[in-house]
Design a protein around this motif. Structure first.
Motif, PDB file in Angstrom:
ATOM      1  N   PRO A  41      14.348  42.925 -25.678  1.00 14.40           N
ATOM      2  CA  PRO A  41      14.114  41.917 -24.638  1.00 14.40           C
ATOM      3  C   PRO A  41      14.654  42.383 -23.286  1.00 14.40           C
ATOM      4  O   PRO A  41      15.522  43.239 -23.202  1.00 14.40           O
ATOM      5  N   VAL A  42      14.118  41.788 -22.247  1.00 14.52           N
ATOM      6  CA  VAL A  42      14.563  42.062 -20.885  1.00 14.52           C
ATOM      7  C   VAL A  42      15.191  40.777 -20.358  1.00 14.52           C
ATOM      8  O   VAL A  42      14.616  39.702 -20.493  1.00 14.52           O
ATOM      9  N   PHE A  43      16.372  40.893 -19.776  1.00 18.85           N
ATOM     10  CA  PHE A  43      17.074  39.728 -19.248  1.00 18.85           C
ATOM     11  C   PHE A  43      17.016  39.733 -17.727  1.00 18.85           C
ATOM     12  O   PHE A  43      17.210  40.774 -17.094  1.00 18.85           O
ATOM     13  N   VAL A  44      16.737  38.563 -17.153  1.00 18.73           N
ATOM     14  CA  VAL A  44      16.703  38.394 -15.706  1.00 18.73           C
ATOM     15  C   VAL A  44      17.756  37.356 -15.338  1.00 18.73           C
ATOM     16  O   VAL A  44      17.671  36.201 -15.761  1.00 18.73           O
ATOM     17  N   ASN A  45      18.759  37.786 -14.575  1.00 16.82           N
ATOM     18  CA  ASN A  45      19.803  36.864 -14.107  1.00 16.82           C
ATOM     19  C   ASN A  45      19.341  36.196 -12.828  1.00 16.82           C
ATOM     20  O   ASN A  45      18.888  36.865 -11.905  1.00 16.82           O
ATOM     21  N   LEU A  46      19.449  34.875 -12.785  1.00 17.17           N
ATOM     22  CA  LEU A  46      19.133  34.129 -11.584  1.00 17.17           C
ATOM     23  C   LEU A  46      20.428  33.908 -10.806  1.00 17.17           C
ATOM     24  O   LEU A  46      21.497  33.766 -11.404  1.00 17.17           O
ATOM     25  N   GLU A  47      20.331  33.870  -9.497  1.00 17.12           N
ATOM     26  CA  GLU A  47      21.521  33.629  -8.683  1.00 17.12           C
ATOM     27  C   GLU A  47      22.093  32.250  -8.992  1.00 17.12           C
ATOM     28  O   GLU A  47      21.419  31.381  -9.539  1.00 17.12           O
ATOM     29  N   THR A  48      23.317  32.039  -8.604  1.00 18.28           N
ATOM     30  CA  THR A  48      24.025  30.785  -8.861  1.00 18.28           C
ATOM     31  C   THR A  48      23.295  29.602  -8.227  1.00 18.28           C
ATOM     32  O   THR A  48      22.827  29.689  -7.095  1.00 18.28           O
ATOM     33  N   PHE A  49      23.219  28.520  -8.995  1.00 17.72           N
ATOM     34  CA  PHE A  49      22.631  27.267  -8.509  1.00 17.72           C
ATOM     35  C   PHE A  49      23.764  26.271  -8.300  1.00 17.72           C
ATOM     36  O   PHE A  49      24.556  26.033  -9.219  1.00 17.72           O
ATOM     37  N   LEU A  81       9.189  38.669  -8.522  1.00 13.33           N
ATOM     38  CA  LEU A  81       8.248  38.585  -7.410  1.00 13.33           C
ATOM     39  C   LEU A  81       8.136  37.154  -6.870  1.00 13.33           C
ATOM     40  O   LEU A  81       8.033  36.938  -5.676  1.00 13.33           O
ATOM     41  N   HIS A  82       8.191  36.178  -7.771  1.00 13.53           N
ATOM     42  CA  HIS A  82       8.037  34.772  -7.396  1.00 13.53           C
ATOM     43  C   HIS A  82       9.363  34.003  -7.444  1.00 13.53           C
ATOM     44  O   HIS A  82       9.376  32.796  -7.664  1.00 13.53           O
ATOM     45  N   MET A  83      10.479  34.687  -7.231  1.00 12.66           N
ATOM     46  CA  MET A  83      11.793  34.067  -7.354  1.00 12.66           C
ATOM     47  C   MET A  83      11.983  32.842  -6.453  1.00 12.66           C
ATOM     48  O   MET A  83      12.548  31.840  -6.901  1.00 12.66           O
ATOM     49  N   PRO A  84      11.517  32.826  -5.204  1.00 12.98           N
ATOM     50  CA  PRO A  84      11.711  31.603  -4.406  1.00 12.98           C
ATOM     51  C   PRO A  84      11.058  30.372  -5.040  1.00 12.98           C
ATOM     52  O   PRO A  84      11.639  29.284  -5.036  1.00 12.98           O
ATOM     53  N   GLU A  85       9.876  30.529  -5.609  1.00 10.07           N
ATOM     54  CA  GLU A  85       9.206  29.400  -6.251  1.00 10.07           C
ATOM     55  C   GLU A  85       9.955  28.967  -7.510  1.00 10.07           C
ATOM     56  O   GLU A  85      10.113  27.767  -7.775  1.00 10.07           O
ATOM     57  N   ILE A  86      10.442  29.923  -8.280  1.00 11.27           N
ATOM     58  CA  ILE A  86      11.207  29.614  -9.496  1.00 11.27           C
ATOM     59  C   ILE A  86      12.489  28.871  -9.118  1.00 11.27           C
ATOM     60  O   ILE A  86      12.832  27.851  -9.725  1.00 11.27           O
ATOM     61  N   ARG A  87      13.209  29.364  -8.119  1.00 14.04           N
ATOM     62  CA  ARG A  87      14.452  28.714  -7.687  1.00 14.04           C
ATOM     63  C   ARG A  87      14.185  27.287  -7.207  1.00 14.04           C
ATOM     64  O   ARG A  87      14.963  26.378  -7.495  1.00 14.04           O
ATOM     65  N   ASN A  88      13.095  27.083  -6.489  1.00 10.34           N
ATOM     66  CA  ASN A  88      12.738  25.753  -6.029  1.00 10.34           C
ATOM     67  C   ASN A  88      12.536  24.806  -7.207  1.00 10.34           C
ATOM     68  O   ASN A  88      13.043  23.679  -7.206  1.00 10.34           O
ATOM     69  N   ARG A  89      11.802  25.245  -8.206  1.00  9.84           N
ATOM     70  CA  ARG A  89      11.568  24.404  -9.389  1.00  9.84           C
ATOM     71  C   ARG A  89      12.874  24.037 -10.069  1.00  9.84           C
ATOM     72  O   ARG A  89      13.098  22.893 -10.476  1.00  9.84           O
ATOM     73  N   LEU A  92      15.034  21.544  -7.902  1.00  9.70           N
ATOM     74  CA  LEU A  92      14.499  20.176  -7.935  1.00  9.70           C
ATOM     75  C   LEU A  92      14.825  19.487  -9.256  1.00  9.70           C
ATOM     76  O   LEU A  92      15.191  18.307  -9.278  1.00  9.70           O
ATOM     77  N   LEU A  93      14.706  20.204 -10.352  1.00 11.40           N
ATOM     78  CA  LEU A  93      14.991  19.604 -11.652  1.00 11.40           C
ATOM     79  C   LEU A  93      16.490  19.328 -11.816  1.00 11.40           C
ATOM     80  O   LEU A  93      16.882  18.245 -12.253  1.00 11.40           O
ATOM     81  N   LEU A  94      17.322  20.288 -11.444  1.00 11.65           N
ATOM     82  CA  LEU A  94      18.763  20.094 -11.589  1.00 11.65           C
ATOM     83  C   LEU A  94      19.264  18.930 -10.744  1.00 11.65           C
ATOM     84  O   LEU A  94      20.102  18.142 -11.185  1.00 11.65           O
ATOM     85  N   SER A  95      18.759  18.801  -9.525  1.00  2.56           N
ATOM     86  CA  SER A  95      19.247  17.736  -8.638  1.00  2.56           C
ATOM     87  C   SER A  95      18.751  16.352  -9.054  1.00  2.56           C
ATOM     88  O   SER A  95      19.241  15.350  -8.547  1.00  2.56           O
ATOM     89  N   SER A  96      17.829  16.288  -9.996  1.00  2.00           N
ATOM     90  CA  SER A  96      17.349  14.989 -10.476  1.00  2.00           C
ATOM     91  C   SER A  96      18.192  14.444 -11.626  1.00  2.00           C
ATOM     92  O   SER A  96      17.938  13.353 -12.113  1.00  2.00           O
ATOM     93  N   LYS A  97      19.184  15.182 -12.052  1.00  2.00           N
ATOM     94  CA  LYS A  97      20.012  14.784 -13.200  1.00  2.00           C
ATOM     95  C   LYS A  97      21.309  14.134 -12.761  1.00  2.00           C
ATOM     96  O   LYS A  97      21.835  14.407 -11.691  1.00  2.00           O
ATOM     97  N   ALA A  98      21.838  13.297 -13.640  1.00  2.00           N
ATOM     98  CA  ALA A  98      23.165  12.704 -13.456  1.00  2.00           C
ATOM     99  C   ALA A  98      24.138  13.445 -14.359  1.00  2.00           C
ATOM    100  O   ALA A  98      23.749  14.011 -15.385  1.00  2.00           O
ATOM    101  N   ALA A  99      25.401  13.437 -13.988  1.00  2.00           N
ATOM    102  CA  ALA A  99      26.411  14.158 -14.766  1.00  2.00           C
ATOM    103  C   ALA A  99      26.474  13.671 -16.213  1.00  2.00           C
ATOM    104  O   ALA A  99      26.654  14.459 -17.140  1.00  2.00           O
ATOM    105  N   SER A 100      26.297  12.381 -16.432  1.00  2.00           N
ATOM    106  CA  SER A 100      26.366  11.833 -17.792  1.00  2.00           C
ATOM    107  C   SER A 100      25.215  12.339 -18.665  1.00  2.00           C
ATOM    108  O   SER A 100      25.346  12.401 -19.889  1.00  2.00           O
ATOM    109  N   GLN A 101      24.089  12.714 -18.059  1.00  2.00           N
ATOM    110  CA  GLN A 101      22.947  13.219 -18.830  1.00  2.00           C
ATOM    111  C   GLN A 101      23.168  14.634 -19.334  1.00  2.00           C
ATOM    112  O   GLN A 101      22.585  15.022 -20.331  1.00  2.00           O
TER     113      GLN A 101
END
Length: 143
Positions: A41-49, A81-89, A92-101
């Motif tokens: 497998p190939v692993f891709v590390n994403l920058e810190t969110f 190649l599409h990292m900005p679009e991936i980071r945006n997705r 958006l998903l992370l910021s829609s969550k509450a800590a209790s979830q």
């Protein structure tokens, strides 16, 4: 007559033994070929969110690092190649969550599944789903 029966039995016995040996050795080689064909497998590390979570008890933040396990280097290159679009997705998903979830292990597993589904979405109308095997949290801090 007995001699003919003995010779025929010997030929039949040798034929069965040879056929069985051929089958056994051929089966073992097929298994080795399958192991050789599997690519690592190939692993891709994403920058810190770092995101603000949905407010429940005041301001809360999530800081996390994600790693994607890809099927091959081609899929990893497409992600990069599409990292900005991936980071945006992801943001958006992370910021829609509450800590209790996301505080419990089950919440983290559900979040990982949601993130994986979101990231796998095609990057354009002409492309198919991205070849991502799994999503791994490499750090996860809620403050």
């Amino acid at each position: 007559r007995k001699l003919t029966l003995i010779i025929a039995s010997a030929v039949l016995l040798l034929g069965c033994g040879g056929g069985g040996a051929f089958w056994y050795l051929n089966r073992a080689q097929d298994g080795m070929e399958v192991q050789v064909k599997q690519k690592p497998p190939v692993f891709v590390n994403l920058e810190t969110f770092t995101v603000n979570l949905q407010s429940e008890y005041g301001d809360q933040h999530l800081q996390t690092n994600l790693t994607l396990k890809m099927e091959d280097a081609t899929a990893a290159d497409l992600i990069k190649l599409h990292m900005p679009e991936i980071r945006n997705r992801v943001l958006l998903l992370l910021s829609s969550k509450a800590a209790s979830q996301i505080a419990a292990v089950d919440g983290k597993r559900k979040l990982a599944a949601e993130l994986l589904a979101e990231i796998r979405q095609p990057l354009s109308e002409s492309r198919s789903e991205l070849a991502i095997q799994s999503l791994l949290f490499t750090s996860f801090v809620v403050q």
